[in-house]
Design an enzyme around this catalytic site. Structure first.
Site, PDB file in Angstrom:
ATOM      1  N   GLY A 145      -0.272   9.795  -6.138  1.00 33.00           N
ATOM      2  CA  GLY A 145      -0.002   8.557  -6.848  1.00 33.00           C
ATOM      3  C   GLY A 145       1.490   8.444  -7.105  1.00 33.00           C
ATOM      4  O   GLY A 145       2.255   7.972  -6.272  1.00 33.00           O
TER       5      GLY A 145
ATOM      6  N   GLY B 150     -13.494  -6.940 -36.987  1.00 36.80           N
ATOM      7  CA  GLY B 150     -14.675  -6.975 -36.132  1.00 36.80           C
ATOM      8  C   GLY B 150     -14.597  -8.061 -35.071  1.00 36.80           C
ATOM      9  O   GLY B 150     -15.068  -7.878 -33.940  1.00 36.80           O
TER      10      GLY B 150
ATOM     11  N   GLU C 255      -1.832   7.010  -2.857  1.00 37.79           N
ATOM     12  CA  GLU C 255      -2.905   7.650  -2.101  1.00 37.79           C
ATOM     13  C   GLU C 255      -3.792   8.445  -3.045  1.00 37.79           C
ATOM     14  O   GLU C 255      -3.381   8.761  -4.175  1.00 37.79           O
ATOM     15  CB  GLU C 255      -2.320   8.561  -1.027  1.00 37.79           C
ATOM     16  CG  GLU C 255      -1.499   7.809   0.011  1.00 37.79           C
ATOM     17  CD  GLU C 255      -1.053   8.691   1.166  1.00 37.79           C
ATOM     18  OE1 GLU C 255      -1.393   9.895   1.160  1.00 37.79           O
ATOM     19  OE2 GLU C 255      -0.354   8.175   2.057  1.00 37.79           O
TER      20      GLU C 255
ATOM     21  N   THR D 164      -3.424  -3.528  -4.769  1.00 42.59           N
ATOM     22  CA  THR D 164      -3.728  -4.902  -5.178  1.00 42.59           C
ATOM     23  C   THR D 164      -3.874  -5.755  -3.933  1.00 42.59           C
ATOM     24  O   THR D 164      -2.995  -5.766  -3.068  1.00 42.59           O
ATOM     25  CB  THR D 164      -2.600  -5.458  -6.072  1.00 42.59           C
ATOM     26  OG1 THR D 164      -2.500  -4.653  -7.254  1.00 42.59           O
ATOM     27  CG2 THR D 164      -2.871  -6.897  -6.462  1.00 42.59           C
TER      28      THR D 164
ATOM     29  N   ARG E 119      10.428  -2.976 -11.297  1.00 41.11           N
ATOM     30  CA  ARG E 119      10.115  -2.452 -12.633  1.00 41.11           C
ATOM     31  C   ARG E 119      10.420  -3.420 -13.763  1.00 41.11           C
ATOM     32  O   ARG E 119       9.591  -3.584 -14.661  1.00 41.11           O
ATOM     33  CB  ARG E 119      10.816  -1.107 -12.835  1.00 41.11           C
ATOM     34  CG  ARG E 119      10.017   0.044 -12.250  1.00 41.11           C
ATOM     35  CD  ARG E 119      10.741   1.354 -12.241  1.00 41.11           C
ATOM     36  NE  ARG E 119       9.870   2.382 -11.651  1.00 41.11           N
ATOM     37  CZ  ARG E 119      10.305   3.506 -11.114  1.00 41.11           C
ATOM     38  NH1 ARG E 119      11.597   3.765 -11.099  1.00 41.11           N
ATOM     39  NH2 ARG E 119       9.460   4.372 -10.594  1.00 41.11           N
TER      40      ARG E 119
ATOM     41  N   THR F  15       3.988   5.638 -13.941  1.00 42.94           N
ATOM     42  CA  THR F  15       3.456   5.829 -15.286  1.00 42.94           C
ATOM     43  C   THR F  15       4.596   5.939 -16.299  1.00 42.94           C
ATOM     44  O   THR F  15       5.761   6.138 -15.944  1.00 42.94           O
ATOM     45  CB  THR F  15       2.623   7.113 -15.355  1.00 42.94           C
ATOM     46  OG1 THR F  15       3.485   8.237 -15.081  1.00 42.94           O
ATOM     47  CG2 THR F  15       1.474   7.083 -14.342  1.00 42.94           C
TER      48      THR F  15
ATOM     49  N   GLU G 110       2.877   1.229 -10.887  1.00 39.13           N
ATOM     50  CA  GLU G 110       4.295   1.210 -10.506  1.00 39.13           C
ATOM     51  C   GLU G 110       5.123   2.227 -11.290  1.00 39.13           C
ATOM     52  O   GLU G 110       6.249   1.968 -11.701  1.00 39.13           O
ATOM     53  CB  GLU G 110       4.872  -0.199 -10.636  1.00 39.13           C
ATOM     54  CG  GLU G 110       4.227  -1.174  -9.658  1.00 39.13           C
ATOM     55  CD  GLU G 110       5.014  -2.447  -9.504  1.00 39.13           C
ATOM     56  OE1 GLU G 110       6.234  -2.384  -9.345  1.00 39.13           O
ATOM     57  OE2 GLU G 110       4.380  -3.511  -9.558  1.00 39.13           O
TER      58      GLU G 110
ATOM     59  N   CYS H 186       0.839  -1.192   0.000  1.00 35.11           N
ATOM     60  CA  CYS H 186       0.000   0.000   0.000  1.00 35.11           C
ATOM     61  C   CYS H 186       0.879   1.250   0.000  1.00 35.11           C
ATOM     62  O   CYS H 186       1.445   1.617   1.039  1.00 35.11           O
ATOM     63  CB  CYS H 186      -0.908   0.004   1.230  1.00 35.11           C
ATOM     64  SG  CYS H 186      -1.887  -1.510   1.439  1.00 35.11           S
TER      65      CYS H 186
END
Length: 409
Positions: free
Chosen positions: A135, A366, A131, A164, A268, A391, A389, A128
């Site tokens: 971010g 399609g 926020e 997550t 990363r 941008t 993780e 975590c």
């Protein structure tokens, strides 16, 4: 230190084929169902646990592979199977990396096993950091941890988002501010043990992609944890903060280890490998379709417009994999990312996944736009790689700052 090589050894090939079989036979048949349900695929995670894919031992073996290729190889194969289910299987790993990057040996031995559980009672963990108002801007984090010296406890308050497994995890790893005056240098990571009062799940997000992976807010209200739950210990934290304060007084810059950034730096290239897996899956669907779909009396791959797209797709995928493997090998070999090679790998691979999955839809026409074919799901899933993780814009900023040595804004 292993030499860099593009050849997997026999053990690695065996693991790759084993993972590919699980992805093909277990994950892919379940992918559409769990995408529609937007729920954690507990039965699939349990199957992974039964055969040893979802386990501390397996990921430790891959993490300590001397070539550095164990983790990227694992990520590519699982995300080739399905990104949403794969993220449910590997999401715990981000929290585990947070503990490994910042914790003591005792903390690693105590908490990581509790993150996974066992085959009969699987558990997950959550990292975590982000926020609602912070971010990628870690310096703006507001979640606060205050030390209660009388009780040797830390008191946490704040709200985390985009977590997550947030709220359903057995163990949460929370990044919080301990010294507001130091900004991004005043953070630390904390373990929140199972069933700790004061932690609750906030909003669960309904997402564009990776819908089989649980993503939610985590709310911390006067949450108290023992002093031993500070990753790395208080002595180490006090020393780091004292150095940062002295540097701030002297007006000097210093690369001070940041708890959240240490986790992201380590992960990363792995995210890049996830993107490679999704891109490869979409490319293979498009290639097979182009070879069998006939228009005007011949397979559509006979047309240069289609064939050249596929050639570019494969070239970009292979280039992305090479960047990921280079960064992974460098990290394992202890070579510094002097040109931000970790960010390079994540940037290029994630942008490749978005582009390749979009091209796959175009090649299928399609049919590619319908849920009868998996490429539309793969395209939705691929969108996350340029966001979480760090941008793509943040990766470019990291690379530019590293190359130039300038505080580019």
């Amino acid at each position: 230190m292993a030499e860099f090589t593009l050849d997997l050894n026999d053990d690695q090939k065996q693991v790759r084929d084993w993972l590919n079989g699980f992805a093909r036979d277990v994950m892919r048949p379940a992918a559409a169902e769990w995408d529609e349900r937007e729920e954690t695929p507990w039965p699939v995670i349990q199957e992974a646990a039964k055969i040893g894919i979802y386990s501390l031992d397996f990921y430790a073996q891959q993490f300590f592979d001397p070539t550095g290729l164990g983790i990227p190889m694992t990520m590519e194969e699982l995300f080739w199977g399905d990104a949403g289910i794969a993220l449910s299987i590997v999401g715990t790993g981000l929290a585990a990396v947070g503990v490994i990057a910042n914790g003591t040996e005792e903390q690693i031995g105590t908490w990581i096993p509790q993150m996974y559980g066992d085959a009969n009672d699987v558990k997950v963990a959550a990292f975590c950091s982000s926020e609602p108002d912070a971010g990628s801007d870690v310096a703006s984090m507001r979640t606060r941890a205050v030390y209660d010296e009388a009780k040797d406890e830390w008191v946490l308050n704040g709200t985390k988002t985009w977590a997550t497994n947030g709220g359903i995890a057995n163990v949460h790893v929370v990044v919080a501010l301990v010294d507001p005056e130091l900004g991004s240098k005043g953070h630390a990571s904390f373990i929140v043990p199972p069933n700790t009062p004061g932690l609750s799940q906030g909003q669960k997000f309904k997402k564009h992609g990776i819908r089989a992976s649980h993503t939610a807010e985590v709310v911390l209200e006067d949450l108290r944890i023992p002093g031993s739950c500070l990753l790395g210990g208080k002595d180490k934290l006090d020393e780091r903060l004292a150095r940062a304060r002295e540097r701030a007084k002297a007006g000097a810059g210093e690369r001070v280890k940041n708890a959240a950034m240490a986790t992201f730096e380590a992960s990363r290239p792995a995210v890049g490998a996830m993107a490679v897996g999704t891109a490869r899956a979409a490319y293979e669907v498009a290639l097979d379709y182009a070879k069998t779909r006939e228009q005007f009396g011949r397979p559509i791959i006979d047309n240069q417009g289609i064939a050249f797209q596929l050639a570019d797709m494969r070239t970009q995928i292979d280039a992305a994999r090479l960047l990921v493997w280079r960064a992974s090998w460098m990290a394992t070999a202890g070579k510094p990312f002097t040109s931000a090679e970790g960010s390079m790998s994540k940037l290029f691979a994630s942008e490749t996944a978005k582009k390749v999955t979009a091209q796959a839809i175009q090649i299928l026409g399609g049919n590619g736009f319908t849920r009868e074919y998996p490429v539309e799901r793969m395209h939705r899933d691929a969108a996350i790689y340029t966001i979480f993780e760090g941008t793509s814009e943040i990766q470019r900023l990291v690379i530019a700052r590293t190359l130039s040595g300038m505080p580019i804004r």
